[in-house]
Design a protein around this motif. Structure first.
Motif, short mmCIF file in Angstrom:
data_model
loop_
_atom_site.label_atom_id
_atom_site.label_comp_id
_atom_site.label_asym_id
_atom_site.label_seq_id
_atom_site.Cartn_x
_atom_site.Cartn_y
_atom_site.Cartn_z
N LYS A 45 0.72 -1.32 0.06
CA LYS A 45 -0.07 0.07 0.14
C LYS A 45 0.94 1.25 -0.08
CE LYS A 45 -4.28 -1.79 1.61
NZ LYS A 45 -5.31 -1.98 2.82
N TYR A 77 -2.92 -3.03 -9.90
CA TYR A 77 -3.21 -3.70 -8.80
C TYR A 77 -4.50 -4.55 -8.45
CZ TYR A 77 -4.25 -3.22 -3.72
OH TYR A 77 -4.73 -3.61 -2.26
N PRO A 79 -6.47 -5.92 -5.58
CA PRO A 79 -6.85 -5.71 -4.18
C PRO A 79 -6.97 -7.23 -3.47
CG PRO A 79 -8.39 -4.87 -5.19
CD PRO A 79 -7.76 -5.26 -6.44
N ILE A 81 -9.18 -8.17 -1.43
CA ILE A 81 -10.65 -8.42 -1.10
C ILE A 81 -11.51 -7.94 -2.39
CG2 ILE A 81 -12.62 -8.14 0.28
CD1 ILE A 81 -10.61 -7.55 2.70
N ARG A 83 -14.49 -6.69 -3.42
CA ARG A 83 -15.62 -6.02 -3.35
C ARG A 83 -15.72 -5.02 -3.98
NH1 ARG A 83 -18.78 -5.34 1.81
NH2 ARG A 83 -20.29 -4.49 0.14
N PHE A 84 -16.98 -4.87 -4.66
CA PHE A 84 -17.32 -3.76 -5.77
C PHE A 84 -18.91 -3.20 -5.30
CE2 PHE A 84 -14.60 -7.01 -7.97
CZ PHE A 84 -13.63 -6.36 -7.98
N PRO A 85 -19.25 -2.29 -6.08
CA PRO A 85 -20.42 -1.66 -5.65
C PRO A 85 -21.38 -2.71 -6.21
CG PRO A 85 -19.00 0.02 -6.97
CD PRO A 85 -18.31 -1.28 -6.94
N GLN A 140 -9.97 -7.13 -14.18
CA GLN A 140 -9.59 -5.72 -13.86
C GLN A 140 -8.08 -5.34 -13.84
OE1 GLN A 140 -8.08 -3.37 -11.18
NE2 GLN A 140 -8.82 -5.26 -10.05
#
Lengths: 253, 260
Positions: A45, A77, A79, A81, A83-85, A140
């Protein structure tokens, strides 16, 4: 490509990174290892500018990244976790990232096919399973042709087929001469994929080098056992280790 | 920033809660118009609901939205984009979607009822303006609180406490002060004190517009007497704008130094 110089970071009173000096200058796959809470994610990070170091600096292609954001165009990158909208569709999420980066993704179609995501493109992200979301996450992360790819626990929740595809993908990217940094807890994955290992312990770099030299230094045949040795605080068997031990003995006497 | 705004807005407008919020206002407004038929009275009744509910919903949505999109925000932070733009985009997407729910829910029935031709069209407009202001103010406040607190329970509690303070406790303290110091001239104090509460300010604004002195209360009456209706409204509007800008500035200040 990335140079980290004497990086310090603490959260409240808890030091997480204390004086990390490290450089990634050759392309290849680097595995960042260490027990939970050893500072792996914080290190990543910091490179991405999400955590702001207390002391020390990070150079990306020779330039200090503090307060900068353009350099992130060169980094992909993944991530930890996924989790998306919830109410966006998969295709909309990918379009959003394309919108933000203002750049056509080169490999999107191929990756969607690779991970079998076509039937999900019009589904809302909130309705997808964890594994499928992780696949979206992978698309992504790999859809651009950036020279640096940072992966936080890339194998999380993947089925065996997807895992094999991911490994193939990592090989391909490495062949293109990219720098890949990955944190993971899965030693098989490291042994199979990594060119070099960085071992973090309590905010210090404990070891950096090739897998072979790590095994040799601890006189073990498997990576898992070599790492168990590090965690038990045993000194290595390299010349360096012998000197340290000799000094320690001498001091005791 | 507009890119983030666009997608946050789409995400939020499609959520179940946005539908429920819109439907609630639709139902309430339709039934009030149908039962009473007097636009001024309906505006006054709706005012009381909006003054409490718009801040409460904005507060809850603000906190929930921030914590729910925490992981996605990390992905956004790794993209080549300024931090400020991410957080302002998310905040504006949230505030706009809340405002749109309110505008649709309250506005549609009035328009169908034929508010445009009537004399009370500006009262109605003022109600909407205040509702939008309150949505912007309280979603900014709660977003700011959520940004400051990693602990979700603490952030949620604090945000609700802020709402409770402005919606209920503040008025109680204010009245207490008025009755305790009733021997002294309190006009300036009253004006000053109501500037520090966006909900009070909103109430004063609508009542000044409606010109219902019986409902105006002490501050409303004082503001009308000392500043006059026009200046009173201008001052209240300006104060409400400050109430939006202050937490928005706070959001960008905290975001700049925060570790994710």
């Amino acid at each position: 490509m990335i140079t980290i110089d004497n990086l310090h970071k603490s959260f409240g009173r808890q030091p997480v990174l204390s004086g990390v000096t490290l450089s990634f200058d050759r392309p290849g796959i680097y595995a960042i290892l260490g027990p939970n809470g050893s500072g792996k994610t914080t290190l990543i990070k910091s490179i991405l500018g999400m955590a702001i170091p207390d002391k020390g600096q990070i150079l990306f292609q020779g330039k200090d990244i503090r307060g900068q954001w353009h350099y992130r165009r060169q980094i992909d990158y993944l991530p930890q976790i996924a989790r998306f909208p919830d109410n966006l569709r998969v295709s909309e999420l990918l379009a959003m990232i394309e919108d933000i980066r203002e750049e056509k993704p080169q490999a999107m179609g191929r990756l969607i096919e690779l991970f079998g995501l076509q039937p999900y493109l019009d589904k809302r992200l909130g309705n997808l399973s964890g594994g499928t979301r992780q696949k979206v996450n992978l698309v992504q992360a790999f859809m651009y042709d950036s020279p640096v790819i940072i992966l936080d626990e890339p194998t999380n929740g993947l089925d065996p087929v997807a895992l094999i595809r991911l490994k193939g993908l990592l090989h391909e990217e490495k062949e293109k001469g990219k720098l890949l940094l990955a944190t993971t807890h899965i030693m098989n994955f490291v042994e199979e994929m990594a060119d070099e290992v960085v071992f973090l312990l309590e905010g210090h770099i404990h070891f950096k080098g090739s897998l072979d030299s790590l095994k040799r230094q601890y006189n073990e045949t498997s990576l898992e056992r070599a790492i168990a040795r590090i965690l038990q605080g045993e000194p290595g068997f390299s010349a360096n280790g012998h000197i340290k031990q000799a000094v320690r003995l001498a001091v005791r006497r | 920033m507009l890119k983030i705004l666009k997608y946050s807005f789409f995400d939020l407008m499609r959520s179940r809660w946005a539908y429920i919020y819109t439907a609630f206002f639709l139902l309430l407004t339709v039934s009030l118009l149908w039962l009473s038929g007097d636009i001024a009275k309906v505006v006054a009744s709706l005012m009381n609901v909006i003054l409490v509910l718009a801040p409460l919903i904005a507060t809850m949505f603000g906190v929930m939205y921030y914590y729910n999109s925490r992981e996605f925000t990390e992905l956004l932070l790794s993209q080549p984009i300024r931090r400020r733009h991410i957080f302002f985009g998310q905040y504006l997407g949230l505030a706009l979607s809340l405002s749109l729910s309110l505008l649709l829910g309250v506005g549609l029935p009035f328009v169908v009822y034929g508010v445009w031709g009537s004399a009370e069209v500006w009262d109605f407009m003022m109600l909407l303006v205040v509702g939008v202001f309150l949505s912007f103010i309280f979603s900014a406040l709660s977003f700011f609180i959520a940004l400051r607190n990693e602990n979700r329970i603490k952030g949620f509690g604090l945000a609700i406490l802020v709402w409770l303070f402005f919606a209920v406790i503040y008025d109680g303290l204010f009245l207490l002060a008025l009755s305790l110091f009733s021997d002294y001239p309190l006009e300036n104090f009253a004006i000053g004190a109501s500037l520090f509460n966006p909900i009070d300010l909103s109430r004063v604004l609508i009542l000044l517009k409606l010109d219902i002195s019986a409902l105006m209360g002490y501050t409303g009456a004082v503001i009308q007497k000392f500043l006059g209706t026009a200046l009173g409204m201008a001052v209240s509007m300006a104060a409400l704008s400050v109430w939006v800008l202050l937490p928005a500035w706070g959001i960008q200040h905290v975001a700049k130094h925060k570790d994710f």
